[in-house]
Write a protein that holds these residues in place. Structure first.
Motif, PDB file in Angstrom:
ATOM      1  N   SER A 113       3.265   6.007  -2.837  1.00  0.00           N
ATOM      2  CA  SER A 113       4.180   6.669  -3.230  1.00  0.00           C
ATOM      3  C   SER A 113       4.434   6.916  -4.901  1.00  0.00           C
ATOM      4  O   SER A 113       4.742   7.925  -5.357  1.00  0.00           O
ATOM      5  CB  SER A 113       5.574   6.245  -2.648  1.00  0.00           C
ATOM      6  N   LEU A 114       4.148   5.793  -5.399  1.00  0.00           N
ATOM      7  CA  LEU A 114       4.174   5.569  -6.683  1.00  0.00           C
ATOM      8  C   LEU A 114       2.957   6.518  -7.493  1.00  0.00           C
ATOM      9  O   LEU A 114       3.315   7.106  -8.599  1.00  0.00           O
ATOM     10  CB  LEU A 114       3.931   4.282  -7.445  1.00  0.00           C
ATOM     11  N   VAL A 115       1.922   6.760  -7.008  1.00  0.00           N
ATOM     12  CA  VAL A 115       0.756   7.610  -7.404  1.00  0.00           C
ATOM     13  C   VAL A 115       1.299   8.830  -7.234  1.00  0.00           C
ATOM     14  O   VAL A 115       1.009   9.674  -8.324  1.00  0.00           O
ATOM     15  CB  VAL A 115      -0.311   7.481  -6.536  1.00  0.00           C
ATOM     16  N   HIS A 116       2.198   9.302  -6.414  1.00  0.00           N
ATOM     17  CA  HIS A 116       2.670  10.717  -6.353  1.00  0.00           C
ATOM     18  C   HIS A 116       3.819  10.939  -7.440  1.00  0.00           C
ATOM     19  O   HIS A 116       4.023  11.966  -7.957  1.00  0.00           O
ATOM     20  CB  HIS A 116       3.223  11.033  -5.007  1.00  0.00           C
ATOM     21  N   MET A 117       4.464   9.701  -7.834  1.00  0.00           N
ATOM     22  CA  MET A 117       5.544  10.161  -8.679  1.00  0.00           C
ATOM     23  C   MET A 117       5.063   9.909 -10.143  1.00  0.00           C
ATOM     24  O   MET A 117       5.524  10.715 -10.981  1.00  0.00           O
ATOM     25  CB  MET A 117       6.644   8.908  -8.461  1.00  0.00           C
ATOM     26  N   PHE A 118       4.085   9.082 -10.427  1.00  0.00           N
ATOM     27  CA  PHE A 118       3.663   8.686 -11.765  1.00  0.00           C
ATOM     28  C   PHE A 118       1.926   9.289 -11.793  1.00  0.00           C
ATOM     29  O   PHE A 118       1.378   8.581 -11.105  1.00  0.00           O
ATOM     30  CB  PHE A 118       3.558   7.299 -12.169  1.00  0.00           C
ATOM     31  N   ARG A 119       1.833  10.344 -12.572  1.00  0.00           N
ATOM     32  CA  ARG A 119       0.292  10.724 -12.445  1.00  0.00           C
ATOM     33  C   ARG A 119      -0.627   9.958 -12.948  1.00  0.00           C
ATOM     34  O   ARG A 119      -1.833   9.952 -12.375  1.00  0.00           O
ATOM     35  CB  ARG A 119       0.316  12.063 -13.290  1.00  0.00           C
ATOM     36  N   TYR A 120      -0.571   9.077 -13.884  1.00  0.00           N
ATOM     37  CA  TYR A 120      -1.469   8.156 -14.459  1.00  0.00           C
ATOM     38  C   TYR A 120      -1.662   6.759 -13.665  1.00  0.00           C
ATOM     39  O   TYR A 120      -2.321   5.985 -14.065  1.00  0.00           O
ATOM     40  CB  TYR A 120      -1.444   7.976 -15.840  1.00  0.00           C
ATOM     41  N   MET A 121      -0.854   6.671 -12.679  1.00  0.00           N
ATOM     42  CA  MET A 121      -0.830   5.291 -11.810  1.00  0.00           C
ATOM     43  C   MET A 121      -2.184   5.014 -11.234  1.00  0.00           C
ATOM     44  O   MET A 121      -2.795   4.032 -11.347  1.00  0.00           O
ATOM     45  CB  MET A 121       0.376   5.404 -10.858  1.00  0.00           C
ATOM     46  N   LYS A 122      -2.836   6.196 -10.805  1.00  0.00           N
ATOM     47  CA  LYS A 122      -4.118   5.651  -9.982  1.00  0.00           C
ATOM     48  C   LYS A 122      -5.114   5.333 -11.151  1.00  0.00           C
ATOM     49  O   LYS A 122      -6.030   4.622 -10.777  1.00  0.00           O
ATOM     50  CB  LYS A 122      -4.639   7.196  -9.366  1.00  0.00           C
ATOM     51  N   TYR A 123      -4.971   5.715 -12.377  1.00  0.00           N
ATOM     52  CA  TYR A 123      -6.080   5.244 -13.442  1.00  0.00           C
ATOM     53  C   TYR A 123      -5.778   3.963 -13.628  1.00  0.00           C
ATOM     54  O   TYR A 123      -6.491   2.928 -13.821  1.00  0.00           O
ATOM     55  CB  TYR A 123      -5.698   6.345 -14.579  1.00  0.00           C
ATOM     56  N   GLY A 124      -4.173   3.487 -13.658  1.00  0.00           N
ATOM     57  CA  GLY A 124      -4.103   2.113 -13.898  1.00  0.00           C
ATOM     58  C   GLY A 124      -4.360   1.231 -12.912  1.00  0.00           C
ATOM     59  O   GLY A 124      -4.991  -0.119 -13.006  1.00  0.00           O
TER      60      GLY A 124
ATOM     61  N   TYR B 138       1.011  -1.092   0.001  1.00  0.00           N
ATOM     62  CA  TYR B 138      -0.014   0.032  -0.002  1.00  0.00           C
ATOM     63  C   TYR B 138       0.715   1.152   0.024  1.00  0.00           C
ATOM     64  O   TYR B 138       0.756   2.222  -0.793  1.00  0.00           O
ATOM     65  CB  TYR B 138      -0.981  -0.060   1.317  1.00  0.00           C
ATOM     66  N   PHE B 139       1.968   1.330   0.850  1.00  0.00           N
ATOM     67  CA  PHE B 139       2.701   2.360   0.894  1.00  0.00           C
ATOM     68  C   PHE B 139       3.503   2.604  -0.291  1.00  0.00           C
ATOM     69  O   PHE B 139       3.975   3.969  -0.905  1.00  0.00           O
ATOM     70  CB  PHE B 139       3.629   2.512   2.068  1.00  0.00           C
ATOM     71  N   LEU B 140       4.063   1.436  -1.019  1.00  0.00           N
ATOM     72  CA  LEU B 140       4.775   1.529  -2.156  1.00  0.00           C
ATOM     73  C   LEU B 140       3.750   2.031  -3.210  1.00  0.00           C
ATOM     74  O   LEU B 140       4.209   3.123  -4.128  1.00  0.00           O
ATOM     75  CB  LEU B 140       4.981   0.129  -2.813  1.00  0.00           C
ATOM     76  N   LEU B 141       2.494   1.799  -3.544  1.00  0.00           N
ATOM     77  CA  LEU B 141       1.740   2.317  -4.532  1.00  0.00           C
ATOM     78  C   LEU B 141       1.276   3.536  -4.060  1.00  0.00           C
ATOM     79  O   LEU B 141       0.989   4.483  -5.030  1.00  0.00           O
ATOM     80  CB  LEU B 141       0.493   1.281  -4.505  1.00  0.00           C
TER      81      LEU B 141
END
Length: 132
Positions: free
Chosen positions: A49-60, A44-47
């Motif tokens: 932090s990735l959402v903040h680094m990559f804008r379209y990760m939340k859509y994925g 969960y914490f990895l995801l």
């Protein structure tokens, strides 16, 4: 609170698995559940932090959750192998990260910033206001 729900899910999993097949090792069942509980927060914490680094990760991630829900609903009628589903999830993650890298954050805002803002001296139709 998370620990209580996690412990409850372990007992439910053990009861369901042992109901269908007595040959399944109980220790393996418990240890796999314990490993899942320990890794869940880290993932969960990895995801997060990735959402903040990559804008379209939340859509994925959203698309993956939708696919998981569809697989649960239609799993009895449509058979998709675990390997294919895993490849689909990894591909969605890779595409969402790739799109975030290829399309810079400033490109989205630059297109919006070129639109001229309406001035206070013009009406909504683009005609100048006449002072009476």
């Amino acid at each position: 609170v998370d620990l209580v729900f996690a412990l409850d899910s372990i007992t439910a999993k053990v009861a369901m698995v042992s109901q269908f097949d007595d040959r399944i090792d109980l220790a393996l069942n418990f240890t796999s559940s314990a490993f899942t509980m320990l890794m869940l927060r880290s993932v969960y914490f990895l995801l997060a932090s990735l959402v903040h680094m990559f804008r379209y990760m939340k859509y994925g991630v959203g698309l993956i959750l939708i696919l998981i829900g569809l697989r649960l609903i239609f799993g009895a009628w449509v058979g998709i192998s675990e390997a294919l589903f895993c490849v689909m999830m990894l591909l969605i993650f890779a595409v969402s990260i790739g799109v975030s890298v290829v399309i810079p954050a400033g490109a989205q805002h630059a297109a919006i910033s070129h639109v001229p803002a309406p001035s206070a001296s013009s009406s909504s139709r683009g005609l100048p206001l006449v002072a009476a």
